[in-house]
Design a protein around this motif. Structure first.
Motif, PDB file in Angstrom:
ATOM      1  N   ALA A  18      29.873 -10.442 -31.271  1.00  0.00           N
ATOM      2  CA  ALA A  18      28.764  -9.691 -31.821  1.00  0.00           C
ATOM      3  C   ALA A  18      29.329  -8.632 -32.492  1.00  0.00           C
ATOM      4  O   ALA A  18      28.939  -8.367 -33.669  1.00  0.00           O
ATOM      5  N   TYR A  19      30.524  -7.957 -32.104  1.00  0.00           N
ATOM      6  CA  TYR A  19      31.012  -7.183 -33.067  1.00  0.00           C
ATOM      7  C   TYR A  19      31.598  -7.530 -34.140  1.00  0.00           C
ATOM      8  O   TYR A  19      31.707  -7.028 -35.300  1.00  0.00           O
ATOM      9  N   ASP A  20      32.090  -8.677 -33.980  1.00  0.00           N
ATOM     10  CA  ASP A  20      32.856  -9.498 -35.170  1.00  0.00           C
ATOM     11  C   ASP A  20      31.766  -9.796 -36.236  1.00  0.00           C
ATOM     12  O   ASP A  20      32.054  -9.679 -37.219  1.00  0.00           O
ATOM     13  N   ALA A  21      30.583 -10.292 -35.785  1.00  0.00           N
ATOM     14  CA  ALA A  21      29.611 -10.536 -36.665  1.00  0.00           C
ATOM     15  C   ALA A  21      29.100  -9.139 -37.388  1.00  0.00           C
ATOM     16  O   ALA A  21      28.775  -9.353 -38.635  1.00  0.00           O
ATOM     17  N   THR A  22      29.179  -8.256 -36.740  1.00  0.00           N
ATOM     18  CA  THR A  22      28.695  -6.876 -37.302  1.00  0.00           C
ATOM     19  C   THR A  22      29.749  -6.347 -38.314  1.00  0.00           C
ATOM     20  O   THR A  22      29.266  -5.917 -39.187  1.00  0.00           O
ATOM     21  N   ALA A  23      30.993  -6.431 -37.917  1.00  0.00           N
ATOM     22  CA  ALA A  23      31.835  -6.198 -39.063  1.00  0.00           C
ATOM     23  C   ALA A  23      31.867  -7.115 -40.112  1.00  0.00           C
ATOM     24  O   ALA A  23      31.875  -6.303 -41.369  1.00  0.00           O
ATOM     25  N   ARG A  24      31.684  -8.263 -40.137  1.00  0.00           N
ATOM     26  CA  ARG A  24      31.375  -9.226 -41.320  1.00  0.00           C
ATOM     27  C   ARG A  24      30.270  -8.785 -41.964  1.00  0.00           C
ATOM     28  O   ARG A  24      30.466  -8.875 -43.267  1.00  0.00           O
ATOM     29  N   ALA A  25      29.141  -8.545 -41.467  1.00  0.00           N
ATOM     30  CA  ALA A  25      27.911  -8.318 -41.958  1.00  0.00           C
ATOM     31  C   ALA A  25      28.107  -6.698 -42.645  1.00  0.00           C
ATOM     32  O   ALA A  25      27.524  -6.550 -43.856  1.00  0.00           O
ATOM     33  N   ALA A  26      28.672  -5.776 -41.951  1.00  0.00           N
ATOM     34  CA  ALA A  26      29.001  -4.499 -42.813  1.00  0.00           C
ATOM     35  C   ALA A  26      29.687  -4.668 -44.004  1.00  0.00           C
ATOM     36  O   ALA A  26      29.451  -4.050 -45.013  1.00  0.00           O
ATOM     37  N   ARG A  27      30.944  -5.642 -43.835  1.00  0.00           N
ATOM     38  CA  ARG A  27      31.684  -5.550 -44.986  1.00  0.00           C
ATOM     39  C   ARG A  27      31.325  -6.338 -46.261  1.00  0.00           C
ATOM     40  O   ARG A  27      31.310  -6.111 -47.370  1.00  0.00           O
ATOM     41  N   ALA A  28      30.508  -7.394 -45.765  1.00  0.00           N
ATOM     42  CA  ALA A  28      29.458  -8.097 -46.759  1.00  0.00           C
ATOM     43  C   ALA A  28      28.670  -7.176 -47.526  1.00  0.00           C
ATOM     44  O   ALA A  28      28.583  -7.782 -48.748  1.00  0.00           O
ATOM     45  N   ILE A  30      29.191  -4.109 -48.659  1.00  0.00           N
ATOM     46  CA  ILE A  30      29.724  -3.006 -49.450  1.00  0.00           C
ATOM     47  C   ILE A  30      29.723  -3.451 -50.760  1.00  0.00           C
ATOM     48  O   ILE A  30      29.306  -2.712 -51.724  1.00  0.00           O
ATOM     49  N   ALA A  31      29.841  -4.505 -51.118  1.00  0.00           N
ATOM     50  CA  ALA A  31      29.895  -4.874 -52.823  1.00  0.00           C
ATOM     51  C   ALA A  31      28.429  -4.708 -53.336  1.00  0.00           C
ATOM     52  O   ALA A  31      28.225  -4.290 -54.374  1.00  0.00           O
ATOM     53  N   ALA A  38      31.535   3.721 -48.362  1.00  0.00           N
ATOM     54  CA  ALA A  38      31.994   4.517 -47.329  1.00  0.00           C
ATOM     55  C   ALA A  38      31.467   4.412 -45.863  1.00  0.00           C
ATOM     56  O   ALA A  38      32.292   4.004 -45.165  1.00  0.00           O
ATOM     57  N   ALA A  39      30.179   4.581 -45.945  1.00  0.00           N
ATOM     58  CA  ALA A  39      29.504   4.387 -44.609  1.00  0.00           C
ATOM     59  C   ALA A  39      29.763   3.192 -44.155  1.00  0.00           C
ATOM     60  O   ALA A  39      30.013   2.883 -42.894  1.00  0.00           O
ATOM     61  N   LEU A  40      29.353   1.986 -44.907  1.00  0.00           N
ATOM     62  CA  LEU A  40      29.727   0.484 -44.484  1.00  0.00           C
ATOM     63  C   LEU A  40      31.199   0.051 -44.226  1.00  0.00           C
ATOM     64  O   LEU A  40      31.476  -0.406 -43.214  1.00  0.00           O
ATOM     65  N   LEU A  41      32.004   0.733 -44.761  1.00  0.00           N
ATOM     66  CA  LEU A  41      33.494   0.630 -44.521  1.00  0.00           C
ATOM     67  C   LEU A  41      33.658   1.085 -43.160  1.00  0.00           C
ATOM     68  O   LEU A  41      34.444   0.559 -42.303  1.00  0.00           O
ATOM     69  N   LEU A  42      33.255   2.474 -42.686  1.00  0.00           N
ATOM     70  CA  LEU A  42      33.598   2.917 -41.565  1.00  0.00           C
ATOM     71  C   LEU A  42      32.638   2.247 -40.503  1.00  0.00           C
ATOM     72  O   LEU A  42      33.489   1.936 -39.197  1.00  0.00           O
ATOM     73  N   ILE A  43      31.683   1.723 -40.675  1.00  0.00           N
ATOM     74  CA  ILE A  43      31.078   0.677 -39.506  1.00  0.00           C
ATOM     75  C   ILE A  43      31.737  -0.428 -39.438  1.00  0.00           C
ATOM     76  O   ILE A  43      32.050  -1.210 -38.265  1.00  0.00           O
ATOM     77  N   TYR A  44      32.228  -1.150 -40.425  1.00  0.00           N
ATOM     78  CA  TYR A  44      33.119  -2.439 -40.523  1.00  0.00           C
ATOM     79  C   TYR A  44      34.374  -1.980 -39.769  1.00  0.00           C
ATOM     80  O   TYR A  44      34.948  -2.631 -38.719  1.00  0.00           O
TER      81      TYR A  44
END
Length: 106
Positions: A18-28, A30-31, A38-44
């Motif tokens: 679940a954390y892996d999916a969250t990291a990928r979603a936050a990173r996706a 960003i663009a 910046a907030a999305l990068l910190l969440i990622y």
């Protein structure tokens, strides 16, 4: 805005996947959301840090709960600040999130 990450994390059980999916979603995001990058990068980073620490490692219920509390506090703080629209609140929340991530784990 960012609370969707907590909702999805809880719906997926709050485990490593679940954390892996969250990291990928936050990173996706960003663009497509440069004002929130910046907030999305910190969440990622926070979600990925959990994955890196506990993937293929034992994770107690107590530790999982503590980690969820910390992640929730980070995301909630960013969400509230970015919803307010105040640049000062955004900046303060970004600094608070970065500082919490710089604190060594237990």
């Amino acid at each position: 805005m960012f609370d969707i990450f907590l909702k999805e994390l809880n719906e997926q059980g709050g485990g490593v996947r679940a954390y892996d999916a969250t990291a990928r979603a936050a990173r996706a995001r960003i663009a497509s959301e440069p004002d929130n990058a910046a907030a999305l990068l910190l969440i990622y980073y926070a979600a990925q840090r959990f994955v890196d620490a506990y993937d293929d490692q034992p994770l107690t219920v107590e530790t999982a709960g503590e980690e969820m509390e910390q992640f929730s506090a980070l995301v909630t703080g960013l969400d509230k600040a970015f919803a307010s629209g105040s640049i000062d609140e955004k900046f303060a929340a970004l600094n608070a999130a970065a500082a919490s991530l710089a604190t060594p784990r237990h």
